[in-house]
Enzyme design. Structure first.
Site, PDB file in Angstrom:
ATOM      1  N   ASP A 177      10.359 -47.257  59.102  1.00  5.97           N
ATOM      2  CA  ASP A 177      11.820 -47.110  59.777  1.00  5.97           C
ATOM      3  C   ASP A 177      11.218 -47.055  61.578  1.00  5.97           C
ATOM      4  O   ASP A 177      10.258 -46.887  61.564  1.00  5.97           O
ATOM      5  CB  ASP A 177      12.132 -46.094  59.075  1.00  5.97           C
ATOM      6  CG  ASP A 177      14.389 -45.965  59.649  1.00  5.97           C
ATOM      7  OD1 ASP A 177      14.689 -45.573  58.615  1.00  5.97           O
ATOM      8  OD2 ASP A 177      14.628 -46.618  60.509  1.00  5.97           O
TER       9      ASP A 177
HETATM   10  C1  GLC Z   1      17.248 -45.846  61.614  1.00  4.99           C
HETATM   11  C2  GLC Z   1      17.649 -46.666  60.224  1.00  4.99           C
HETATM   12  C3  GLC Z   1      17.126 -47.466  59.557  1.00  4.99           C
HETATM   13  C4  GLC Z   1      16.979 -49.272  60.728  1.00  4.99           C
HETATM   14  C5  GLC Z   1      16.638 -48.773  61.823  1.00  4.99           C
HETATM   15  C6  GLC Z   1      16.868 -49.712  62.532  1.00  4.99           C
HETATM   16  O1  GLC Z   1      17.043 -45.207  61.928  1.00  4.99           O
HETATM   17  O2  GLC Z   1      17.252 -45.280  59.461  1.00  4.99           O
HETATM   18  O3  GLC Z   1      17.833 -47.625  58.633  1.00  4.99           O
HETATM   19  O4  GLC Z   1      17.280 -49.912  60.180  1.00  4.99           O
HETATM   20  O5  GLC Z   1      16.602 -47.727  61.982  1.00  4.99           O
HETATM   21  O6  GLC Z   1      18.352 -49.675  63.669  1.00  4.99           O
END
Ligand code: GLC
Length: 639
Positions: A271
């Protein structure tokens, strides 16, 4: 002499060329062998926060796709192209406008995950996400960072709207249909957040403590079904820890279970926030660090030189990345149009949304009959919530509200009431913007608090109307969990009063009163559900929301949804309520948790969360324990 020289030059050239083969589907080993250590490390790390102008209204056109969440890095020398990664579960999230560019890049706001699960219709879910995947393809992105599919362990998780259900089977089946739809376009998904990411409070550090049985039977089961039935291109490891180890660094989770047991053969990306443990993550089988930073490249190079990361481990991850890059549209030079058929997708969303709406109560009020003039109450009627906030928000071209929907269905919305609400909402939004909490597009739409309406006013308006409708709205999103009190899970005194007054006045006049729930997750219903003549759970069903709601109220569409989770009587009836941060206002943020996190603090439900309820989540508890609920899993009436 000249001949020898020419042959020599040719030889040199061919050696040079073989030292830099241009990547194709068929020469991955050659390219792998030609790569330097620096190039290998580079391929395992995203191109950085700079590429992350995700969701801002306008982004510089320098990014490959402005507003996308991130990209991988290119290796020009070997013909390795970048891949573009963009959110999110309710539709593609990119910037809708670009500097010095007259075109717009709006995307369709699809029904959120919970609405799709409420459909209990994998074929329809696949139809919806086939359209969604078409927008991913035509706007030049390669992977959609979706579906979000963590279990609804507790109704107050801020991101439940993005997720599907309290049941792992329904979760997995819905996710598989979702993935097959998106990937039918030749683009990828990123199944998230793997795994056991069931709260937003301190999400970057929180340690989910779960037994092996519960882990397998509940929290991994949906992911297992999705991997085995839909072959996702990528999986996104979550921020949190699982039993004391960051999931992005867990060999057991990312290699033994995901790949060796389930047969996953795509890539795992983190993430958007890697930890110090880059080396552990590489060794565990986390192929890509997102959003990525130079320090991570340096760590990988140093660790390989020091023998901490073996050549085999490094090459295993690099090969995964190369096998992923060669199937992306961008690598295959797909000529994207930037002109997906948004009109057709909007029509599809309007037609599909009612399939996920749940008719909770209906004492003959719906579909409306002999109704022409409508008294329409509730800020949600005029400022409809299409979806949740955070990276799951979509920059939509518009949101249809209930007033518009009733009008296009040929009804008259009382102008006096409408004007009052619209002025109130305009002022409230200005207030929000002035005090900076109206984060607007970036994070989605905050809910305007309900407007005070007196019983006298309702009595004055009643004679000119045939029915009263009240849209009660709630919203939630990434970075914070909901509250058990404060009119979040509970309804406010003001909402209760409005419900009671509308029922009293309209019943006294022999007329009906209907409540529409425009909410992203469960709320308290047992204490008031006997008051209105009907309750339609619309959820947050996407940009065509108000049209779809009115289509259902007027009988031009049928509410066919069934609950994918339990609506309990009391929040504290839920076993996990003993182990959930439902009132930590001070850490209600995902953005600053690195300030909060870290081993020095050991606060229950913030730094660690005991999944002490075990398998007893949702109906598994209520049915087993014989505890009464307001609405059971699977509940839903129809016309
Ligand atoms: C965020 C979220 C994830 C998302 C990523 C990119 O922190 O947890 O679901 O796809 O960052 O935006």
């Amino acid at each position: 002499m000249k001949k020898i020289f020419a042959i020599g030059a040719l030889l040199l050239a061919s050696v040079a060329m073989s030292a830099q083969p241009q990547l194709t589907k068929d020469n991955i080993d050659d390219v792998l062998n030609a790569m330097t250590l620096e190039e290998k490390a580079t391929l395992l790390v995203g191109s950085g926060w700079g590429s992350m102008t995700a969701g801002s209204m306008t982004a510089s056109a320098t990014a490959l796709v402005p507003g996308a969440a991130g990209t991988t890095r290119a290796i020009e020398r070997l013909g390795v192209t970048q891949a573009v990664l963009a959110d999110g579960p309710a539709g593609l999230r990119i910037s809708p406008t670009r500097d010095n560019d007259p075109d717009t890049y709006y995307c369709t706001g699809f029904p959120v995950g919970t609405v799709m699960a409420s459909m209990w219709d994998p074929a329809l879910v696949k139809e919806l996400t086939t359209a969604m995947g078409n927008e991913v393809l035509e706007y030049g992105t390669d992977v959609l960072l979706a579906p979000g599919m963590n279990l609804h362990r507790n109704p107050l998780c801020g991101r439940n709207f993005e997720y599907f259900s309290e049941d792992p089977f329904l979760t997995g089946k819905t996710a598989a249909a979702y993935i097959n739809g998106v990937q039918s376009n030749g683009v990828g998904v990123s199944v998230k957040h793997y795994a056991v990411n069931n709260q937003e409070v301190n999400r970057m550090q929180n340690d989910s403590r779960v037994s092996q049985r519960v882990l397998r039977e509940l929290y991994l089961k949906g992911f297992e079904i999705a991997v085995k039935e839909a072959d996702p291109w990528t999986v996104m490891s979550s921020y949190n820890q699982l039993n004391g180890e960051f999931t992005q660094q867990s060999y057991d989770l990312l290699t033994t279970i995901l790949r060796d047991e389930w047969g996953f053969d795509g890539i795992v990306m983190t993430d958007w926030g890697t930890k110090e443990g880059t080396v552990k993550a590489v060794k565990a089988g986390n192929d890509l660090m997102e959003p990525g930073a130079q320090v991570e490249i340096d760590r990988i190079i140093a660790a390989v030189k020091a023998g901490e990361i073996t050549q085999e481990e490094l090459d295993r991850n690099v090969r995964n990345m190369l096998e992923y890059i060669v199937i992306t549209p961008r690598f295959n030079k797909y000529k994207y149009s930037n002109k997906p058929d948004l009109k057709a997708h909007a029509e599809l969303v309007r037609k599909a949304a009612p399939e996920g709406m749940v008719l909770l109560e209906n004492n003959g009020a719906l579909p409306m009959k002999n109704v022409k003039k409508v008294a329409l109450y509730g800020t949600g009627s005029y400022d409809f919530i299409a979806g949740g906030t955070g990276s799951g928000n979509v920059n939509k071209p518009y949101i249809r509200n209930v007033a518009e929907g009733l009008t296009v269905n040929g009804l008259e919305v009382n102008k006096n009431i409408q004007t009052w609400y619209e002025q109130y909402i305009a002022l409230a939004k200005t207030n929000l913007r002035n005090n900076g909490s109206g984060s607007g597009v970036l994070l989605g739409d905050p809910v305007i608090s309900e407007m005070e309406v007196s019983r006298e006013f309702i009595e004055k308006m009643e004679p000119a109307t045939d029915i009263a409708i009240f849209t009660l709205s709630r919203n939630a999103g990434e970075g914070g969990d909901r509250y058990a009190l404060d009119g979040d899970w509970t309804i406010t005194g003001q909402e209760r009063q409005l419900i009671q007054n509308l029922a009293d006045v309209y019943h006294a006049a022999g007329k009906k009163f209907v409540v529409v729930l425009n909410i992203g997750g469960t709320i308290e219903t047992a204490s008031w559900k006997h008051i209105p003549d009907a309750i339609l759970l619309a959820w947050t069903p996407g940009q065509e929301g108000g049209y779809a709601v009115a289509d259902v109220l007027c009988g031009n569409a049928y509410p066919s949804g069934k609950l994918p989770m339990t609506f309990p009587v009391n929040y504290l009836d839920i076993p996990s309520s003993a182990n959930f941060p439902y009132n930590y206002k001070d850490v209600q943020s995902g953005a600053w948790d690195f300030l909060w996190g870290g081993p020095q603090r050991q606060t229950k439900n913030v730094d660690y969360t005991e999944y002490a309820e075990g398998i007893y989540v949702g109906y598994r508890y209520f049915q087993t324990a014989g505890v009464p609920v307001s609405y059971p899993f699977g509940h839903g009436k129809s016309y």
